[in-house]
Design a protein around this motif. Sequence first.
Motif, PDB file in Angstrom:
ATOM      1  N   THR A 109     -19.964   2.001  -9.226  1.00 58.25           N
ATOM      2  CA  THR A 109     -19.767   1.644  -7.812  1.00 58.25           C
ATOM      3  C   THR A 109     -18.506   0.804  -7.616  1.00 58.25           C
ATOM      4  N   CYS A 110     -17.552   0.931  -8.509  1.00 59.31           N
ATOM      5  CA  CYS A 110     -16.312   0.150  -8.440  1.00 59.31           C
ATOM      6  C   CYS A 110     -15.598   0.397  -7.107  1.00 59.31           C
ATOM      7  N   THR A 111     -15.200  -0.685  -6.442  1.00 61.09           N
ATOM      8  CA  THR A 111     -14.455  -0.572  -5.178  1.00 61.09           C
ATOM      9  C   THR A 111     -12.953  -0.690  -5.405  1.00 61.09           C
ATOM     10  N   HIS A 112     -12.557  -0.920  -6.665  1.00 63.50           N
ATOM     11  CA  HIS A 112     -11.144  -0.986  -7.053  1.00 63.50           C
ATOM     12  C   HIS A 112     -10.428  -2.165  -6.389  1.00 63.50           C
ATOM     13  N   THR A 113     -11.170  -3.254  -6.236  1.00 66.10           N
ATOM     14  CA  THR A 113     -10.578  -4.453  -5.639  1.00 66.10           C
ATOM     15  C   THR A 113     -10.578  -5.624  -6.626  1.00 66.10           C
ATOM     16  N   HIS A 114     -11.764  -6.007  -7.117  1.00 66.22           N
ATOM     17  CA  HIS A 114     -11.879  -7.204  -7.957  1.00 66.22           C
ATOM     18  C   HIS A 114     -12.565  -6.935  -9.299  1.00 66.22           C
ATOM     19  N   GLU A 115     -13.106  -5.729  -9.481  1.00 64.24           N
ATOM     20  CA  GLU A 115     -13.912  -5.438 -10.660  1.00 64.24           C
ATOM     21  C   GLU A 115     -13.040  -5.358 -11.925  1.00 64.24           C
ATOM     22  N   PRO A 116     -13.590  -5.805 -13.064  1.00 66.20           N
ATOM     23  CA  PRO A 116     -12.856  -5.682 -14.335  1.00 66.20           C
ATOM     24  C   PRO A 116     -12.867  -4.233 -14.826  1.00 66.20           C
ATOM     25  N   ALA A 117     -11.914  -3.920 -15.698  1.00 64.06           N
ATOM     26  CA  ALA A 117     -11.823  -2.585 -16.311  1.00 64.06           C
ATOM     27  C   ALA A 117     -11.787  -1.488 -15.252  1.00 64.06           C
ATOM     28  N   CYS A 118     -10.968  -1.716 -14.220  1.00 66.45           N
ATOM     29  CA  CYS A 118     -10.830  -0.728 -13.132  1.00 66.45           C
ATOM     30  C   CYS A 118      -9.650   0.188 -13.454  1.00 66.45           C
ATOM     31  N   GLU A 119      -9.952   1.446 -13.663  1.00 66.09           N
ATOM     32  CA  GLU A 119      -8.912   2.417 -14.009  1.00 66.09           C
ATOM     33  C   GLU A 119      -7.968   2.675 -12.838  1.00 66.09           C
ATOM     34  N   VAL A 120      -8.478   2.550 -11.606  1.00 68.90           N
ATOM     35  CA  VAL A 120      -7.652   2.795 -10.428  1.00 68.90           C
ATOM     36  C   VAL A 120      -6.553   1.744 -10.319  1.00 68.90           C
ATOM     37  N   LYS A 121      -6.912   0.471 -10.479  1.00 67.50           N
ATOM     38  CA  LYS A 121      -5.900  -0.595 -10.412  1.00 67.50           C
ATOM     39  C   LYS A 121      -4.868  -0.427 -11.525  1.00 67.50           C
ATOM     40  N   SER A 122      -5.317   0.000 -12.691  1.00 72.09           N
ATOM     41  CA  SER A 122      -4.384   0.250 -13.796  1.00 72.09           C
ATOM     42  C   SER A 122      -3.419   1.380 -13.442  1.00 72.09           C
ATOM     43  N   ALA A 123      -3.950   2.415 -12.771  1.00 72.90           N
ATOM     44  CA  ALA A 123      -3.115   3.548 -12.383  1.00 72.90           C
ATOM     45  C   ALA A 123      -2.085   3.145 -11.323  1.00 72.90           C
ATOM     46  N   VAL A 124      -2.454   2.212 -10.463  1.00 70.64           N
ATOM     47  CA  VAL A 124      -1.503   1.704  -9.472  1.00 70.64           C
ATOM     48  C   VAL A 124      -0.382   0.944 -10.177  1.00 70.64           C
ATOM     49  N   GLU A 125      -0.753   0.111 -11.139  1.00 66.02           N
ATOM     50  CA  GLU A 125       0.228  -0.706 -11.870  1.00 66.02           C
ATOM     51  C   GLU A 125       1.202   0.158 -12.663  1.00 66.02           C
ATOM     52  N   THR A 126       0.745   1.288 -13.175  1.00 64.43           N
ATOM     53  CA  THR A 126       1.603   2.167 -13.968  1.00 64.43           C
ATOM     54  C   THR A 126       2.305   3.234 -13.122  1.00 64.43           C
ATOM     55  N   GLY A 127       2.059   3.219 -11.796  1.00 62.68           N
ATOM     56  CA  GLY A 127       2.726   4.168 -10.909  1.00 62.68           C
ATOM     57  C   GLY A 127       2.071   5.520 -10.820  1.00 62.68           C
ATOM     58  N   GLN A 128       0.911   5.696 -11.437  1.00 61.16           N
ATOM     59  CA  GLN A 128       0.215   6.986 -11.343  1.00 61.16           C
ATOM     60  C   GLN A 128      -0.419   7.176  -9.963  1.00 61.16           C
ATOM     61  N   ILE A 129      -0.753   6.058  -9.316  1.00 57.06           N
ATOM     62  CA  ILE A 129      -1.216   6.071  -7.931  1.00 57.06           C
ATOM     63  C   ILE A 129      -0.174   5.334  -7.101  1.00 57.06           C
ATOM     64  N   TRP A 130       0.248   5.958  -6.023  1.00 66.46           N
ATOM     65  CA  TRP A 130       1.277   5.402  -5.143  1.00 66.46           C
ATOM     66  C   TRP A 130       0.771   4.117  -4.502  1.00 66.46           C
ATOM     67  N   GLN A 131       1.571   3.048  -4.573  1.00 65.39           N
ATOM     68  CA  GLN A 131       1.179   1.746  -4.042  1.00 65.39           C
ATOM     69  C   GLN A 131       0.819   1.825  -2.558  1.00 65.39           C
ATOM     70  N   MET A 132       1.585   2.591  -1.787  1.00 58.45           N
ATOM     71  CA  MET A 132       1.315   2.680  -0.350  1.00 58.45           C
ATOM     72  C   MET A 132      -0.048   3.297  -0.077  1.00 58.45           C
ATOM     73  N   ARG A 133      -0.413   4.325  -0.837  1.00 59.42           N
ATOM     74  CA  ARG A 133      -1.732   4.952  -0.660  1.00 59.42           C
ATOM     75  C   ARG A 133      -2.833   3.967  -1.027  1.00 59.42           C
ATOM     76  N   TYR A 134      -2.628   3.213  -2.084  1.00 55.93           N
ATOM     77  CA  TYR A 134      -3.627   2.224  -2.489  1.00 55.93           C
ATOM     78  C   TYR A 134      -3.763   1.143  -1.420  1.00 55.93           C
ATOM     79  N   ASP A 135      -2.652   0.691  -0.847  1.00 50.01           N
ATOM     80  CA  ASP A 135      -2.703  -0.311   0.222  1.00 50.01           C
ATOM     81  C   ASP A 135      -3.467   0.226   1.428  1.00 50.01           C
TER      82      ASP A 135
END
Length: 290
Positions: free
Chosen positions: A241-267
Amino acid sequence: MQGRIVKALAGFYYVESEGVLYQTRARGNFRKKGQTPYVGDWVDFSADENSEGYILAIHERQNALVRPPIVNIDQAVVIMSAKEPDFNANLLDRFLVLLEHKDIKPLIYISKTDLLEDTQNLSEIASHYQAIGYDFITEMADLLPYLSDCVTVFMGQTGVGKSTLLNKLAPELALATGEISDSLGRGRHTTRAVSLFHVYSGLIADTPGFSALDYEVTTSEDLNQAFPEIKHHSAKCKFRTCTHTHEPACEVKSAVETGQIWQMRYDNYLQLLSEIENRRETYKKTIKRQ
């Protein structure tokens, strides 16, 4: 007989069957069941010669949009203008989320590109959406092949040139085009009724222009599913049930940091998630006061 409703007007439903158009009404038992026929519905109907027909049964729907009421849609052309009004990625993502939630294929069409002095920024935006898997179209000629054998709706913020595009696609529709209001910075509402028209071996429908979107995604889980790239990476998150905001070991946040997910879309995802949570809190407070 069976056919598809291609127009609804003043209590009449116009059903097309084998190239013939029939004027029908809905039986009273539909109201008792809480059912309403909509444009796009496949129906069983009666049609006696020289008399008004009646809709007898509505077939199961593939999907449906609330505004305007239209059903069984294959794809939607989301029209965003490059200028006047300026391109708005947040609004585009709201359209895309709604369509993903409804299981309707989106096509992104950018109008008024001739008003841009520099197209570099638009090209970068296009590459991001194409990387996700969306078709990003800037020329009407490139749009035409998509229309064949599909039911296509056209949607977009008021003033982006939706009626102008439809007039070019099918001049016989003679749709009114609204001018941009200098004082308001947005267009006037110009579309009134919903109908399906035969164009380029497919069916197209206009939808009323609007500046606000009826938002039907109400849970974080549905929102997660409506962002394809977030859905893909979230499968590897530690918590289901990860919301990709504060949870540990979140793959989505990692993908944002590495550029695999566009920052604007994540925002934009975070903004929509915040709106969902705020609506939920408001609802809880309202229930407590009752």
